[in-house]
Design a protein around this motif. Structure first.
Motif, short mmCIF file in Angstrom:
data_model
loop_
_atom_site.label_atom_id
_atom_site.label_comp_id
_atom_site.label_asym_id
_atom_site.label_seq_id
_atom_site.Cartn_x
_atom_site.Cartn_y
_atom_site.Cartn_z
N ALA A 1 0.86 -1.19 0.00
CA ALA A 1 0.00 0.00 0.00
C ALA A 1 0.90 1.24 0.00
CB ALA A 1 -0.91 0.00 1.22
N THR A 2 0.55 2.21 -0.82
CA THR A 2 1.32 3.46 -0.87
C THR A 2 0.59 4.54 -0.09
OG1 THR A 2 0.23 4.21 -2.89
CG2 THR A 2 2.24 2.89 -3.15
N ALA A 3 1.29 5.62 0.19
CA ALA A 3 0.69 6.75 0.90
C ALA A 3 -0.45 7.36 0.08
CB ALA A 3 1.74 7.80 1.20
N GLU A 4 -0.33 7.31 -1.26
CA GLU A 4 -1.35 7.88 -2.13
C GLU A 4 -2.62 7.04 -2.18
OE1 GLU A 4 0.51 8.55 -5.90
OE2 GLU A 4 1.70 10.21 -5.12
N GLU A 5 -2.50 5.72 -2.02
CA GLU A 5 -3.66 4.83 -2.06
C GLU A 5 -3.56 3.78 -0.96
OE1 GLU A 5 -5.56 3.88 -5.89
OE2 GLU A 5 -3.53 4.23 -6.69
N PRO A 6 -3.65 4.21 0.31
CA PRO A 6 -3.48 3.27 1.41
C PRO A 6 -4.57 2.21 1.50
CG PRO A 6 -4.17 5.41 2.23
CD PRO A 6 -3.90 5.57 0.77
N GLU A 7 -5.74 2.51 0.97
CA GLU A 7 -6.86 1.56 1.04
C GLU A 7 -6.90 0.57 -0.13
OE1 GLU A 7 -8.68 1.48 3.78
OE2 GLU A 7 -7.43 3.14 4.47
N ARG A 8 -6.03 0.77 -1.12
CA ARG A 8 -6.03 -0.10 -2.30
C ARG A 8 -4.64 -0.70 -2.51
NH1 ARG A 8 -8.47 2.68 -7.31
NH2 ARG A 8 -8.06 0.59 -8.03
#
Length: 170
Positions: free
Chosen positions: A107-114
């Motif tokens: 998970a990245t900081a830009e898309e933590p939920e995906r």
């Protein structure tokens, strides 16, 4: 090319150089915003096929890649094998699967939920940007090495800049 005194002067086969060159080109395309996976055309050369399953083989490959990538990229590349890979990634990290298979959730900081979910197979390379969060599940007998890539001291941006001037390994 010679591995160096730490490697008893073993000559590096040409296919090793092709693998390093592939990794350098791969890193030139990576950013600090998203993970990336390389399915290399070449495998890292194995100097002794009877030693392929040895953790000592992993240590030699890790040291060689750290030295070669440091030279080619112009930024310090450090061996971090053995450090836990679950959780937040403190630095840009390369993971090379040397045996077996691991399953990654990134998970990245830009898309933590995906989170991106992917398997990593032998010889494949995973780039993890700083700040991403990982969960790793390994199958029995799997091994990997990891390397961290430092930020250049002269202040170039984290995005692609550290790798734009990468040179072909000699």
């Amino acid at each position: 090319m010679v591995w160096g005194s730490a490697y008893d002067g073993t000559v590096v086969p040409e296919s090793q150089e092709a693998y390093v060159e592939e990794v350098v080109l791969f890193l030139r395309a990576c950013t600090d915003r998203s993970p990336a996976l390389l399915w290399p055309e070449h495998e890292p050369a194995v100097y002794d096929t009877t030693d392929r399953t040895s953790p000592a083989s992993d240590r030699r490959l890790s040291a060689y890649l750290a030295r070669s990538l440091t030279s080619a990229l112009g930024v310090p590349v450090n061996e971090t094998s053995g450090a836990p890979l679950d959780g937040p990634v403190p630095a840009r990290t390369l993971v090379v699967q040397t045996a077996g298979r691991t399953h990654w959730s990134v998970a990245t900081a830009e898309e933590p939920e995906r989170p991106l979910v992917l398997p990593l197979l032998t010889s494949e390379v995973l780039y993890l940007p700083r700040g991403s969060r990982t969960t790793v599940t390994a199958t029995a007998g799997s091994r990997l090495i990891s390397l961290s890539l430092d930020t250049p001291a002269h202040g170039r941006g984290l995005d692609r800049e550290p790798f734009r001037t990468a040179r072909r390994p000699h």
